[in-house]
Design a protein around this motif. Structure first.
Motif, PDB file in Angstrom:
ATOM      1  N   ARG A 262       8.703  10.016  -5.693  1.00 34.62           N
ATOM      2  CA  ARG A 262       8.973  10.287  -4.273  1.00 34.62           C
ATOM      3  C   ARG A 262       7.763   9.764  -3.509  1.00 34.62           C
ATOM      4  O   ARG A 262       6.660  10.305  -3.626  1.00 34.62           O
ATOM      5  CB  ARG A 262       9.117  11.789  -4.017  1.00 34.62           C
ATOM      6  CG  ARG A 262      10.339  12.402  -4.641  1.00 34.62           C
ATOM      7  CD  ARG A 262      10.486  13.867  -4.230  1.00 34.62           C
ATOM      8  NE  ARG A 262      10.736  13.915  -2.779  1.00 34.62           N
ATOM      9  CZ  ARG A 262      10.182  14.801  -1.950  1.00 34.62           C
ATOM     10  NH1 ARG A 262       9.349  15.700  -2.396  1.00 34.62           N
ATOM     11  NH2 ARG A 262      10.457  14.775  -0.668  1.00 34.62           N
ATOM     12  N   ASN A 263       7.968   8.695  -2.733  1.00 35.25           N
ATOM     13  CA  ASN A 263       6.818   8.087  -2.080  1.00 35.25           C
ATOM     14  C   ASN A 263       7.230   7.298  -0.839  1.00 35.25           C
ATOM     15  O   ASN A 263       8.406   7.012  -0.626  1.00 35.25           O
ATOM     16  CB  ASN A 263       6.065   7.188  -3.062  1.00 35.25           C
ATOM     17  CG  ASN A 263       6.910   6.052  -3.558  1.00 35.25           C
ATOM     18  OD1 ASN A 263       7.204   5.131  -2.809  1.00 35.25           O
ATOM     19  ND2 ASN A 263       7.320   6.104  -4.825  1.00 35.25           N
ATOM     20  N   ILE A 264       6.223   6.961  -0.069  1.00 34.72           N
ATOM     21  CA  ILE A 264       6.385   6.100   1.100  1.00 34.72           C
ATOM     22  C   ILE A 264       5.338   4.998   0.980  1.00 34.72           C
ATOM     23  O   ILE A 264       4.175   5.270   0.678  1.00 34.72           O
ATOM     24  CB  ILE A 264       6.179   6.876   2.418  1.00 34.72           C
ATOM     25  CG1 ILE A 264       7.229   7.985   2.545  1.00 34.72           C
ATOM     26  CG2 ILE A 264       6.236   5.937   3.618  1.00 34.72           C
ATOM     27  CD1 ILE A 264       7.010   8.908   3.726  1.00 34.72           C
ATOM     28  N   GLY A 265       5.773   3.767   1.212  1.00 31.94           N
ATOM     29  CA  GLY A 265       4.856   2.639   1.075  1.00 31.94           C
ATOM     30  C   GLY A 265       4.939   1.689   2.250  1.00 31.94           C
ATOM     31  O   GLY A 265       5.929   1.631   2.979  1.00 31.94           O
ATOM     32  N   LEU A 266       3.880   0.923   2.417  1.00 29.97           N
ATOM     33  CA  LEU A 266       3.769  -0.093   3.454  1.00 29.97           C
ATOM     34  C   LEU A 266       3.729  -1.457   2.776  1.00 29.97           C
ATOM     35  O   LEU A 266       2.973  -1.655   1.820  1.00 29.97           O
ATOM     36  CB  LEU A 266       2.485   0.118   4.261  1.00 29.97           C
ATOM     37  CG  LEU A 266       2.100  -0.970   5.256  1.00 29.97           C
ATOM     38  CD1 LEU A 266       3.074  -0.973   6.426  1.00 29.97           C
ATOM     39  CD2 LEU A 266       0.677  -0.746   5.753  1.00 29.97           C
ATOM     40  N   LEU A 267       4.542  -2.376   3.258  1.00 29.98           N
ATOM     41  CA  LEU A 267       4.552  -3.747   2.757  1.00 29.98           C
ATOM     42  C   LEU A 267       4.361  -4.679   3.947  1.00 29.98           C
ATOM     43  O   LEU A 267       4.929  -4.449   5.019  1.00 29.98           O
ATOM     44  CB  LEU A 267       5.888  -4.083   2.087  1.00 29.98           C
ATOM     45  CG  LEU A 267       6.312  -3.183   0.943  1.00 29.98           C
ATOM     46  CD1 LEU A 267       7.755  -3.464   0.563  1.00 29.98           C
ATOM     47  CD2 LEU A 267       5.413  -3.392  -0.246  1.00 29.98           C
ATOM     48  N   SER A 268       3.575  -5.737   3.774  1.00 27.85           N
ATOM     49  CA  SER A 268       3.364  -6.672   4.861  1.00 27.85           C
ATOM     50  C   SER A 268       2.981  -8.038   4.300  1.00 27.85           C
ATOM     51  O   SER A 268       2.321  -8.124   3.269  1.00 27.85           O
ATOM     52  CB  SER A 268       2.263  -6.171   5.798  1.00 27.85           C
ATOM     53  OG  SER A 268       2.177  -6.969   6.942  1.00 27.85           O
TER      54      SER A 268
ATOM     55  N   GLN B 289       0.830  -1.198   0.000  1.00 23.80           N
ATOM     56  CA  GLN B 289       0.000   0.000   0.000  1.00 23.80           C
ATOM     57  C   GLN B 289       0.866   1.249   0.000  1.00 23.80           C
ATOM     58  O   GLN B 289       1.727   1.412   0.863  1.00 23.80           O
ATOM     59  CB  GLN B 289      -0.901   0.022   1.242  1.00 23.80           C
ATOM     60  CG  GLN B 289      -1.799   1.237   1.344  1.00 23.80           C
ATOM     61  CD  GLN B 289      -2.805   1.306   0.213  1.00 23.80           C
ATOM     62  OE1 GLN B 289      -3.528   0.357  -0.023  1.00 23.80           O
ATOM     63  NE2 GLN B 289      -2.861   2.433  -0.486  1.00 23.80           N
ATOM     64  N   ARG B 290       0.654   2.120  -0.971  1.00 21.97           N
ATOM     65  CA  ARG B 290       1.334   3.410  -0.962  1.00 21.97           C
ATOM     66  C   ARG B 290       0.636   4.288   0.065  1.00 21.97           C
ATOM     67  O   ARG B 290      -0.585   4.418   0.074  1.00 21.97           O
ATOM     68  CB  ARG B 290       1.284   4.054  -2.334  1.00 21.97           C
ATOM     69  CG  ARG B 290       2.063   5.347  -2.341  1.00 21.97           C
ATOM     70  CD  ARG B 290       2.611   5.781  -3.642  1.00 21.97           C
ATOM     71  NE  ARG B 290       3.411   4.767  -4.285  1.00 21.97           N
ATOM     72  CZ  ARG B 290       3.678   4.786  -5.582  1.00 21.97           C
ATOM     73  NH1 ARG B 290       3.208   5.745  -6.335  1.00 21.97           N
ATOM     74  NH2 ARG B 290       4.413   3.844  -6.116  1.00 21.97           N
ATOM     75  N   LEU B 291       1.421   4.873   0.960  1.00 20.84           N
ATOM     76  CA  LEU B 291       0.874   5.728   2.011  1.00 20.84           C
ATOM     77  C   LEU B 291       0.921   7.206   1.641  1.00 20.84           C
ATOM     78  O   LEU B 291       0.069   7.985   2.057  1.00 20.84           O
ATOM     79  CB  LEU B 291       1.644   5.520   3.321  1.00 20.84           C
ATOM     80  CG  LEU B 291       1.646   4.097   3.866  1.00 20.84           C
ATOM     81  CD1 LEU B 291       2.539   4.010   5.084  1.00 20.84           C
ATOM     82  CD2 LEU B 291       0.227   3.657   4.193  1.00 20.84           C
ATOM     83  N   TRP B 292       1.948   7.584   0.874  1.00 22.65           N
ATOM     84  CA  TRP B 292       2.121   8.985   0.490  1.00 22.65           C
ATOM     85  C   TRP B 292       2.899   9.040  -0.809  1.00 22.65           C
ATOM     86  O   TRP B 292       3.796   8.230  -1.047  1.00 22.65           O
ATOM     87  CB  TRP B 292       2.898   9.746   1.567  1.00 22.65           C
ATOM     88  CG  TRP B 292       3.278  11.142   1.166  1.00 22.65           C
ATOM     89  CD1 TRP B 292       2.496  12.250   1.250  1.00 22.65           C
ATOM     90  CD2 TRP B 292       4.514  11.566   0.592  1.00 22.65           C
ATOM     91  NE1 TRP B 292       3.177  13.339   0.765  1.00 22.65           N
ATOM     92  CE2 TRP B 292       4.429  12.940   0.361  1.00 22.65           C
ATOM     93  CE3 TRP B 292       5.685  10.899   0.247  1.00 22.65           C
ATOM     94  CZ2 TRP B 292       5.465  13.675  -0.199  1.00 22.65           C
ATOM     95  CZ3 TRP B 292       6.722  11.630  -0.322  1.00 22.65           C
ATOM     96  CH2 TRP B 292       6.602  13.001  -0.530  1.00 22.65           C
ATOM     97  N   ALA B 293       2.562   9.991  -1.661  1.00 26.06           N
ATOM     98  CA  ALA B 293       3.318  10.256  -2.880  1.00 26.06           C
ATOM     99  C   ALA B 293       3.308  11.761  -3.124  1.00 26.06           C
ATOM    100  O   ALA B 293       2.290  12.431  -2.919  1.00 26.06           O
ATOM    101  CB  ALA B 293       2.718   9.525  -4.074  1.00 26.06           C
ATOM    102  N   ASP B 294       4.436  12.272  -3.529  1.00 25.46           N
ATOM    103  CA  ASP B 294       4.567  13.691  -3.869  1.00 25.46           C
ATOM    104  C   ASP B 294       3.682  13.957  -5.095  1.00 25.46           C
ATOM    105  O   ASP B 294       3.816  13.295  -6.113  1.00 25.46           O
ATOM    106  CB  ASP B 294       6.033  13.993  -4.178  1.00 25.46           C
ATOM    107  CG  ASP B 294       6.305  15.453  -4.451  1.00 25.46           C
ATOM    108  OD1 ASP B 294       5.392  16.175  -4.913  1.00 25.46           O
ATOM    109  OD2 ASP B 294       7.453  15.877  -4.214  1.00 25.46           O
ATOM    110  N   CYS B 295       2.780  14.915  -4.984  1.00 26.98           N
ATOM    111  CA  CYS B 295       1.852  15.183  -6.098  1.00 26.98           C
ATOM    112  C   CYS B 295       2.580  15.696  -7.337  1.00 26.98           C
ATOM    113  O   CYS B 295       2.089  15.547  -8.449  1.00 26.98           O
ATOM    114  CB  CYS B 295       0.753  16.144  -5.660  1.00 26.98           C
ATOM    115  SG  CYS B 295       1.345  17.738  -5.111  1.00 26.98           S
TER     116      CYS B 295
END
Length: 171
Positions: free
Chosen positions: A60-66, A49-55
């Motif tokens: 440039r992004n932050i993601g969650l993996l599980s 799941q991508r949590l944040w991306a620079d518009c």
């Protein structure tokens, strides 16, 4: 934000060694004979799941993996296992191809497996954390520093601290 989920199940009708300690017998001339069991299974869930991306720059992004898995404790030494990680790319100014991450894992041992080995070794569930930074030094060259802290399954062993450095050349 984009993301994906995967749920899977694996089953087999094959013959497997059963980890039930009560089933092991000593046969003269053969030694220890392990019990057999017909069939085994495992179920898995994977999340990305991508949590944040620079518009202005989605690279440039932050993601969650599980990942989470549960298995037949009669035939698998691991009753369940899971991990979760946060990964980021391009967050350092002027270093758009660099990435970093932190993760945690936990593995619950099967009670059958622990009981089977308890006369020989004292075991408990294992877990650990990992922290890494991947520096893109050139278009085809990257250097990754990695630190892991692992609490091993064998109670008598100390916590392991492992540092690694890996270079990658992609032509």
């Amino acid at each position: 934000m984009p993301g994906s989920h995967f749920v899977g199940f694996v089953g087999s009708t094959g013959e497997f060694v059963s980890l039930d300690p009560a089933g092991f017998i000593i046969v003269p001339g053969q030694g220890i004979v392990a019990p057999r069991q017909s069939g085994s299974w495992a179920a898995i869930y994977i999340l990305e799941q991508r949590l944040w991306a620079d518009c202005c720059n989605p690279q440039r992004n932050i993601g969650l993996l599980s990942q989470w898995c549960i298995a037949d404790e009669e035939t698998c030494p691991f009753q369940w296992t899971g991990n979760v990680a946060i990964q980021a790319q391009g967050l350092v100014a002027g270093r758009p191809q660099d990435s970093a991450g932190v993760g945690y894992f936990y593995t619950g041992l099967s009670s059958e497996f622990e009981n089977l080995l308890s006369p020989v070794v004292d075991l408990h569930d294992l877990h650990g954390v990992e922290l890494y930074y991947n520096a893109a030094l050139a278009k085809c060259l990257a250097l990754t520093a990695d630190l892991q802290v692992i609490e091993p399954a064998e109670v008598a062993n100390d916590t392991a601290v492992v540092f690694g450095l890996r270079g990658t050349i992609a032509l």
